[in-house]
Design a protein around this motif. Structure first.
Motif, mmCIF file in Angstrom:
data_model
loop_
_atom_site.group_PDB
_atom_site.id
_atom_site.type_symbol
_atom_site.label_atom_id
_atom_site.label_comp_id
_atom_site.label_asym_id
_atom_site.label_seq_id
_atom_site.Cartn_x
_atom_site.Cartn_y
_atom_site.Cartn_z
ATOM 1 N N TYR A 158 9.540 1.031 10.762
ATOM 2 C CA TYR A 158 10.205 1.360 9.501
ATOM 3 C C TYR A 158 10.668 2.808 9.515
ATOM 4 C CZ TYR A 158 5.835 3.719 8.104
ATOM 5 O OH TYR A 158 4.758 4.558 8.043
ATOM 6 N N ASP A 160 10.878 6.100 7.254
ATOM 7 C CA ASP A 160 10.199 6.578 6.052
ATOM 8 C C ASP A 160 11.123 7.233 5.032
ATOM 9 O OD1 ASP A 160 10.614 9.200 6.945
ATOM 10 O OD2 ASP A 160 8.578 9.418 7.729
ATOM 11 N N PRO A 164 8.411 4.569 2.264
ATOM 12 C CA PRO A 164 7.497 5.716 2.358
ATOM 13 C C PRO A 164 6.349 5.510 3.337
ATOM 14 C CG PRO A 164 8.048 5.261 0.079
ATOM 15 C CD PRO A 164 8.588 4.118 0.879
ATOM 16 N N SER A 165 5.752 4.331 3.323
ATOM 17 C CA SER A 165 4.636 4.021 4.207
ATOM 18 C C SER A 165 4.490 2.513 4.287
ATOM 19 C CB SER A 165 3.335 4.644 3.686
ATOM 20 O OG SER A 165 2.247 4.337 4.547
ATOM 21 N N THR A 167 2.059 -0.772 6.318
ATOM 22 C CA THR A 167 1.025 -1.232 7.245
ATOM 23 C C THR A 167 0.976 -2.750 7.365
ATOM 24 O OG1 THR A 167 -0.638 -1.276 5.472
ATOM 25 C CG2 THR A 167 -0.444 0.778 6.764
ATOM 26 N N THR A 171 5.899 -5.845 4.025
ATOM 27 C CA THR A 171 7.055 -4.961 3.907
ATOM 28 C C THR A 171 8.336 -5.705 4.235
ATOM 29 O OG1 THR A 171 5.720 -3.043 4.495
ATOM 30 C CG2 THR A 171 8.107 -2.814 4.737
ATOM 31 N N HIS A 261 11.227 10.187 11.585
ATOM 32 C CA HIS A 261 11.231 9.316 10.414
ATOM 33 C C HIS A 261 10.961 7.851 10.755
ATOM 34 C CE1 HIS A 261 12.534 12.499 7.767
ATOM 35 N NE2 HIS A 261 13.552 12.777 8.569
ATOM 36 N N HIS A 263 8.720 4.926 12.499
ATOM 37 C CA HIS A 263 7.325 4.665 12.866
ATOM 38 C C HIS A 263 7.167 3.214 13.316
ATOM 39 C CE1 HIS A 263 6.424 8.418 10.683
ATOM 40 N NE2 HIS A 263 7.303 7.968 9.800
ATOM 41 N N VAL A 265 4.442 0.231 13.994
ATOM 42 C CA VAL A 265 3.065 -0.105 13.624
ATOM 43 C C VAL A 265 2.715 -1.535 14.025
ATOM 44 C CG1 VAL A 265 3.023 1.483 11.662
ATOM 45 C CG2 VAL A 265 3.761 -0.878 11.310
#
Length: 367
Positions: A158, A160, A164-165, A167, A171, A261, A263, A265
């Motif tokens: 994603y 950010d 924003p965040s 996990t 999402t 920006h 990430h 996961v």
């Protein structure tokens, strides 16, 4: 399965479904060996040659040349771009390979087709160097038929500036990001998310659970920008995508490293792990050389070259202290943290349950 180039890995993943379908229809080791062992002898089924069939770019030239210098064994490496290609060649009986490099679900298929042989662990040194996740994998209990070489994951990434965040797989199912979400254009990869976000294992073959995942993916499709297995990493980097299902590997790793920006996961629900390993073919002519090469790959300093020269994550935990590319160790798009993959499943051959995935995927694409 992982490629040293982004396009190669994407192509190999896209062929996952075809490879499993083909096989479903067909199915009704801290140090290496000594120089003497490596050289082999005719009495143990090995001369001073070795023929390998592997994924392009996954066994670095530095590894092959180092083995040749040390042992005097002449190595020939032919490469393939999909498990289907490799399996077909072995099935034809026309090949004379000693070692092959199948992905995890293909190990199951090759065992069923009797195209690889059970390993003689008394001839292998260094299996204890493997990370715990790879010492007794579900697709090959006790590493009876294969030795894992490199690995990777299926998760999501994603940006950010938009998200924003994140996990969780949720999402990618959030209407808030409608029109800026992408899923991999791959049936089984999409079902990893569909199953896990519905509370099931990625390895499920239960008809009702697959149906629940199908319904979740049908609903999700209404908010997707599309299915994309090619340039999703670039779309994330430019902000054209908020989040996307993704495979670990070179393309994703480069974007994560270059753009703070973005990430990558492993979702809290688990994601999945893939691995490419080494197996001895059923009709191997140079078995002594084959075992010598396996032992060589299991040395920590040699396994480290999978990362330093091959841009892949090594299954060899002892190799990590030998890896010079320390940035790769900290990049989750190469080496996902141990804690993150604790719940990850190895994607297996679904066997006869493939029909449920096929039927569901047809509904999803038509919705």
């Amino acid at each position: 399965m992982r490629r040293s180039t982004a396009s190669g890995r994407i192509a190999s993943r896209a062929l996952l479904t075809t490879a499993v379908l083909t096989a479903t229809a067909l199915l009704a080791t801290a140090c290496g060996g000594s120089a003497d062992t490596a050289a082999g002898s005719s009495s143990s089924g090995g001369g001073k040659t070795l023929s390998i069939y592997a994924w392009a770019g996954e066994i670095p030239d530095t590894v092959v040349k180092g083995f040749e210098r040390e042992t005097g064994i002449k190595v020939t490496v032919d490469t393939f771009d999909s498990n289907e290609t490799m399996t077909a060649k072995l099935s034809s009986g026309a090949s004379a390979y000693d070692l092959v490099e199948p992905s995890q679900y293909t190990v199951q298929q090759l065992i069923g087709q009797q195209l690889i042989q059970k390993l003689d662990h008394s001839k292998i040194k260094g299996l204890s160097n493997l990370a715990p996740k790879f010492r007794d994998p579900g697709y090959d209990k006790g590493n009876q038929y294969s030795v894992p070489w490199i690995w990777g994951t299926t998760g999501f990434a994603y940006n950010d500036t938009c998200v924003p965040s994140a996990t969780s797989w949720k999402t990618l199912f959030d209407p808030k990001y409608k029109g800026k979400l992408y899923m991999l254009d791959n049936m089984l990869a999409s079902y990893i998310a569909g199953l896990q976000v519905s509370g099931h294992r990625a390895t499920s073959t239960d008809k009702d659970e697959i149906a629940t995942a199908t319904a979740a993916l049908q609903k999700q499709k209404k908010i997707l920008a599309g299915y994309n297995s090619t340039n999703y990493a670039q779309l994330l980097s430019t902000g054209q995508a908020c989040a996307a299902e993704a495979w670990s590997g070179t393309a994703m790793a480069k974007v994560v490293q270059s753009n703070p920006h973005v990430h990558y996961v492993i979702p809290s629900e688990g994601g999945s792990i893939w691995t490419d390993g080494i197996a001895v073919t059923k009709n191997a002519r140079n078995t002594a050389s084959a075992y010598a090469f396996i032992n060589y790959l299991l040395r920590p300093e040699v396994a480290a070259l999978a990362t330093d020269d091959g841009s892949s994550a090594s299954t060899n935990q002892a190799a990590r202290t030998h890896i010079k590319d320390t940035a790769a160790l900290e990049n989750p798009a190469v080496y996902a943290p141990d804690a993150a993959i604790a719940k990850s499943d190895f994607l297996l051959d679904p066997g006869t349950a493939m029909q449920y995935f096929q039927q569901g995927w047809t509904k999803i694409k038509a919705s």
